[in-house]
Enzyme design. Structure first.
Site, short mmCIF file in Angstrom:
data_model
loop_
_atom_site.label_atom_id
_atom_site.label_comp_id
_atom_site.label_asym_id
_atom_site.label_seq_id
_atom_site.Cartn_x
_atom_site.Cartn_y
_atom_site.Cartn_z
N CYS A 102 104.87 -16.83 56.64
CA CYS A 102 104.86 -15.84 55.91
C CYS A 102 103.43 -15.34 56.20
O CYS A 102 103.36 -13.98 55.78
CB CYS A 102 105.30 -15.85 54.65
SG CYS A 102 107.05 -16.37 54.36
N HIS A 159 102.42 -9.49 50.61
CA HIS A 159 103.58 -10.10 51.11
C HIS A 159 104.68 -9.82 50.15
O HIS A 159 104.70 -10.16 48.91
CB HIS A 159 103.26 -11.57 51.51
CG HIS A 159 104.40 -12.34 51.65
ND1 HIS A 159 105.30 -11.73 52.69
CD2 HIS A 159 104.99 -13.71 51.42
CE1 HIS A 159 106.34 -12.68 52.89
NE2 HIS A 159 106.07 -13.88 52.33
N ASN A 180 112.37 -11.07 51.43
CA ASN A 180 111.42 -11.80 52.07
C ASN A 180 111.68 -11.70 53.69
O ASN A 180 112.56 -12.59 54.15
CB ASN A 180 111.06 -13.11 51.60
CG ASN A 180 109.83 -13.83 52.03
OD1 ASN A 180 109.50 -13.46 53.14
ND2 ASN A 180 109.46 -14.72 51.25
O1 UT7 Z 1 107.28 -16.31 51.61
C1 UT7 Z 1 106.78 -17.49 51.08
C2 UT7 Z 1 106.55 -17.67 49.81
N1 UT7 Z 1 107.64 -17.91 48.94
C3 UT7 Z 1 107.74 -17.51 47.87
O2 UT7 Z 1 106.83 -16.91 47.59
C4 UT7 Z 1 108.73 -17.71 47.01
C5 UT7 Z 1 108.25 -18.48 45.63
N2 UT7 Z 1 109.33 -18.98 44.52
C6 UT7 Z 1 110.04 -17.94 44.04
O3 UT7 Z 1 110.00 -16.82 44.29
C7 UT7 Z 1 110.69 -18.68 42.79
O4 UT7 Z 1 110.39 -19.61 42.58
C8 UT7 Z 1 112.51 -18.46 43.10
C9 UT7 Z 1 112.90 -17.04 43.28
C10 UT7 Z 1 112.78 -19.31 44.71
C11 UT7 Z 1 113.02 -19.35 41.78
O5 UT7 Z 1 112.77 -18.70 40.62
P1 UT7 Z 1 112.24 -19.43 39.41
O6 UT7 Z 1 112.19 -18.95 38.28
O7 UT7 Z 1 111.12 -20.41 39.92
O8 UT7 Z 1 113.60 -20.63 39.28
P2 UT7 Z 1 113.74 -22.12 39.33
O9 UT7 Z 1 113.77 -22.51 40.77
O10 UT7 Z 1 112.77 -22.81 38.36
O11 UT7 Z 1 115.09 -22.24 39.24
C12 UT7 Z 1 115.58 -21.92 37.70
C13 UT7 Z 1 117.18 -22.10 37.62
C14 UT7 Z 1 117.62 -23.53 38.21
O12 UT7 Z 1 118.74 -23.93 37.51
P3 UT7 Z 1 118.56 -25.11 36.13
O13 UT7 Z 1 118.02 -26.35 37.00
O14 UT7 Z 1 117.54 -24.55 35.13
O15 UT7 Z 1 119.88 -25.26 35.65
C15 UT7 Z 1 118.29 -23.25 39.59
O16 UT7 Z 1 119.17 -24.11 39.93
O17 UT7 Z 1 117.82 -21.26 38.50
C16 UT7 Z 1 118.73 -21.94 39.36
N3 UT7 Z 1 119.11 -20.88 40.54
C17 UT7 Z 1 119.66 -20.00 40.73
N4 UT7 Z 1 120.70 -19.58 39.82
C18 UT7 Z 1 121.48 -18.43 40.32
C19 UT7 Z 1 118.12 -21.19 41.68
N5 UT7 Z 1 118.64 -20.30 42.69
C20 UT7 Z 1 119.62 -19.71 41.93
C21 UT7 Z 1 120.39 -18.49 42.32
N6 UT7 Z 1 121.33 -17.88 41.58
N7 UT7 Z 1 120.30 -17.84 43.68
#
Ligand code: UT7
Length: 324
Positions: A115, A251, A281
């Protein structure tokens, strides 16, 4: 100090025709439009058609950039293309693009920094131009992440999309550049974090292409701190205060990251160029795609200071300051 500076002459972007909405994804995995919009700001992403490759997207974006500059492909003597989803293991996608554009002189090569690839590519092209080695470069970020996504993994499949952006960068004498050009670039990587965002395949390791794996919340944490640090380094190098920056073109990974970085840096939301809602992304393509949108809609005007940044797999990250 070099006699030359690299000036952005034009920008072009290309998104494939097929659109995948959050509701479409809700029919594929357990997710919802509400969750995706609230956690990421993404509303849709574009997906390459069957048979449409990274080089095809790159060629379209390059043609648009050349057209905007009133240039012919033969005016280009350097292609630096950033991608983590090349057409082939080899040759480089840059040489495929070179061939498709009918360019038979100069040099072409790929940069692999995921990225952050566009910032790395910009830096490499800048060095080549400022050294006087080449005259005019196409700096391209192009990706087909749809080909390496695990479409059953809701934690990653909602985030990424396909696209390409291209910038025509040309060498000018400092004395004739009117203060325009690349003012500073800062690049960093730290391989200790390679397991946070990686693809679980490759020619040497598995003889397969593999799928993207990410510990999203950890990448998020690193993104906010590392990008903020990098931007401060770039501004210090250029001896520019954040208040002088006209546009922040980050980005486009997650709206929450863009906003958190801007807040840390003391940048008003109104100065952020955000296109993440429209294409998610797109990895190395996201920064030039966002630049293209803001140049075409007249937000970014000649003479303004534009700050770019990105972070991605490796981890790799970096930032650049340009007077357009
Ligand atoms: O380009 C390279 C750089 N990449 C990035 O910048 C990505 C960086 N990360 C992010 O953008 C975020 O961390 C995400 C969008 C990927 C995730 O958001 P988050 O607020 O960090 O959520 P999390 O990973 O802590 O997950 C929270 C909950 C989990 O459920 P539990 O364990 O709390 O029950 C996940 O299983 O959200 C759940 N979850 C979803 N729920 C519905 C994860 N993906 C999804 C989904 N739909 N698509």
């Amino acid at each position: 100090m070099s006699a030359y500076v690299s000036v952005v002459r034009s920008v072009g972007g290309y998104l494939p025709a097929r659109v995948l909405t959050n509701d479409d994804l809700g029919r594929m995995v357990q997710t919802s439009d509400d969750w995706i919009v609230e956690r990421t700001g993404i509303r849709r992403r574009h997906i390459a058609a069957d048979g449409e490759t990274t080089s095809d997207l790159a060629v379209q974006a390059s043609r648009r950039a050349l057209e905007a500059a009133g240039l012919e492909p033969s005016d280009i003597d350097l292609i630096v293309l950033a991608t983590a989803t090349p057409d082939y293991t080899f040759p480089s996608t840059a040489t495929v693009v070179q061939g498709a554009l009918g360019i038979t002189h100069g040099a072409a090569f790929d940069i692999h920094a995921v990225c952050s690839g566009f910032i790395y590519a910009l830096s490499m092209a800048d060095n080549c131009l400022v050294r006087g080695q080449f005259e005019r470069a196409l700096v391209i970020g192009a990706e087909t992440f749809s080909r390496i996504i695990d479409w059953s993994d809701r934690a990653t499949c909602v985030l990424f999309g396909d696209g390409a952006g291209a910038v025509v960068l040309e060498r000018r004498l400092v004395a004739e550049a009117d203060g325009r050009g690349i003012k500073a670039v800062h690049l960093r990587s730290d391989g200790r974090y390679r397991d946070l965002l990686y693809v679980d395949g490759g020619p040497s390791k598995t003889r397969t292409v593999g799928h993207l794996r990410m510990q999203g919340n950890q990448v998020f944490r690193h993104a906010v701190t590392k990008i903020s640090e990098s931007v401060r380094e770039t501004l210090a190098q250029a001896q520019v205060d954040i208040s002088e920056v006209d546009w922040f073109v980050p980005h486009q990974a997650n709206q929450r990251i863009l906003s958190a970085v801007a807040e840390r840096l003391g940048l008003a939301e109104s100065r952020i160029v955000s296109t993440v809602a429209d294409h998610g992304n797109t990895s190395a393509a996201s920064v030039p795609l966002a630049m293209d949108v803001a140049l075409r809609d007249g937000r970014i005007r000649p003479g303004q200071l534009v700050l770019l940044e990105a972070i991605g797999g490796g981890l790799t990250w970096g930032s650049a300051l340009i007077r357009i």
